[in-house]
Design an enzyme around this catalytic site. Structure first.
Site, PDB file in Angstrom:
ATOM      1  N   SER A 141       0.852  -1.190   0.000  1.00 39.53           N
ATOM      2  CA  SER A 141       0.000   0.000   0.000  1.00 39.53           C
ATOM      3  C   SER A 141       0.884   1.234   0.000  1.00 39.53           C
ATOM      4  O   SER A 141       2.016   1.201   0.505  1.00 39.53           O
ATOM      5  CB  SER A 141      -0.899   0.013   1.237  1.00 39.53           C
ATOM      6  OG  SER A 141      -1.521   1.276   1.410  1.00 39.53           O
ATOM      7  N   TYR A 155      -2.298  -0.842  10.171  1.00 36.80           N
ATOM      8  CA  TYR A 155      -2.364  -1.175   8.741  1.00 36.80           C
ATOM      9  C   TYR A 155      -1.116  -0.683   8.016  1.00 36.80           C
ATOM     10  O   TYR A 155      -0.485  -1.425   7.248  1.00 36.80           O
ATOM     11  CB  TYR A 155      -3.622  -0.568   8.123  1.00 36.80           C
ATOM     12  CG  TYR A 155      -3.742  -0.808   6.635  1.00 36.80           C
ATOM     13  CD1 TYR A 155      -4.272  -2.003   6.152  1.00 36.80           C
ATOM     14  CD2 TYR A 155      -3.320   0.146   5.718  1.00 36.80           C
ATOM     15  CE1 TYR A 155      -4.386  -2.232   4.795  1.00 36.80           C
ATOM     16  CE2 TYR A 155      -3.425  -0.073   4.361  1.00 36.80           C
ATOM     17  CZ  TYR A 155      -3.963  -1.268   3.903  1.00 36.80           C
ATOM     18  OH  TYR A 155      -4.056  -1.494   2.539  1.00 36.80           O
TER      19      TYR A 155
END
Length: 249
Positions: A141, A155
């Site tokens: 990401s 995350y």
């Protein structure tokens, strides 16, 4: 090189299902796994109806069941007659601000996104070494480039770990025979991003997936996708103070 037989984890929805559709349209054979077997069966039926010339094998897999990962990968490889590209895509977006008493959510994110990814990586490398080569794709990401405040802290940390593993492998296999790609998606429409605050930076699933598949097909080493606006934004994120990262979360 055309990678004809592609395994995708987390393929029942979102980016995984989108990549499956895109590769099916290119005539590739697919091995798809995820926890939700009903959705996998529906996706398989859809792909075979649209592209009757391809093979699609599906298997139920919770990537947190570490003993099942090599078993399921091997079964899918047997069904397709080999696998030459593995896309480590399964992940979750749970999370809570650190210190708010919701350890379970942050722990689940780290375990699924990083520990389970490591298990998939180890399994893929063993398969590729035995086969004499292959292409490993890690879906990280853009948030893996920077610590972020709030609900995405765990995350971002999990994806930073995935990126680091990918960069280590790129160095280790710089001369082959295994190719390694680290994908850093920005905000692309999916179940995981449905509750994201950064809707102004969101692109639709098809646009985002096509950008991802383009990078995968070129077997690039590392890339933020879609390139615009995320490649320039990643460079900005790297120099911003962490407290100014809130708009990206």
């Amino acid at each position: 090189m055309t990678r004809q037989k592609i395994l995708i984890t987390g393929a029942s929805s979102g980016l995984g299902a989108g990549m499956a559709r895109a590769f099916a349209a290119k005539g590739r054979d697919l091995a798809l796994c995820a926890r939700r077997s009903d959705r996998l069966d529906e996706l398989r039926a859809e792909l075979l109806e649209r592209h009757p010339g391809i093979n699609v094998a599906v298997a139920t897999l919770d990537v947190n069941d570490h003993e099942q990962v090599p078993k399921v990968f091997a079964e899918l490889a047997d069904e397709l007659g080999g696998i030459d590209r593995i896309i480590v895509n399964a992940g979750v977006g749970k999370g809570a601000p650190l210190g708010t008493g919701k350890l379970w959510a942050n722990k689940a994110t780290i375990e699924t996104n990083l520990v389970a990814a490591l298990v998939q990586i180890e399994t893929a490398l063993e398969m590729f070494k035995e086969a004499g080569g292959g292409h490993l794709v890690l879906v990280s990401s853009v948030l893996g480039n920077k610590g972020v405040p709030g609900v995405k802290a765990a995350y971002a940390a999990s994806k930073a770990g995935v990126t680091s593993l990918g960069e280590s492998l790129r160095a280790e296999y710089a001369r082959g025979p295994i190719k390694v790609t680290v994908l850093e998606p920005g905000y692309i429409e999916s179940e995981m991003t449905a509750k994201s605050a950064s809707t102004m930076l969101m692109v639709d699933n098809e646009t985002g997936v096509l950008a991802m598949v383009g990078v995968i097909e070129r077997e690039s080493g590392r890339a933020a996708v879609p390139w615009w606006p995320w490649a320039p934004l990643v460079q900005l994120m790297k120099v911003l103070p962490p407290q100014l990262m809130k708009p990206f979360t």
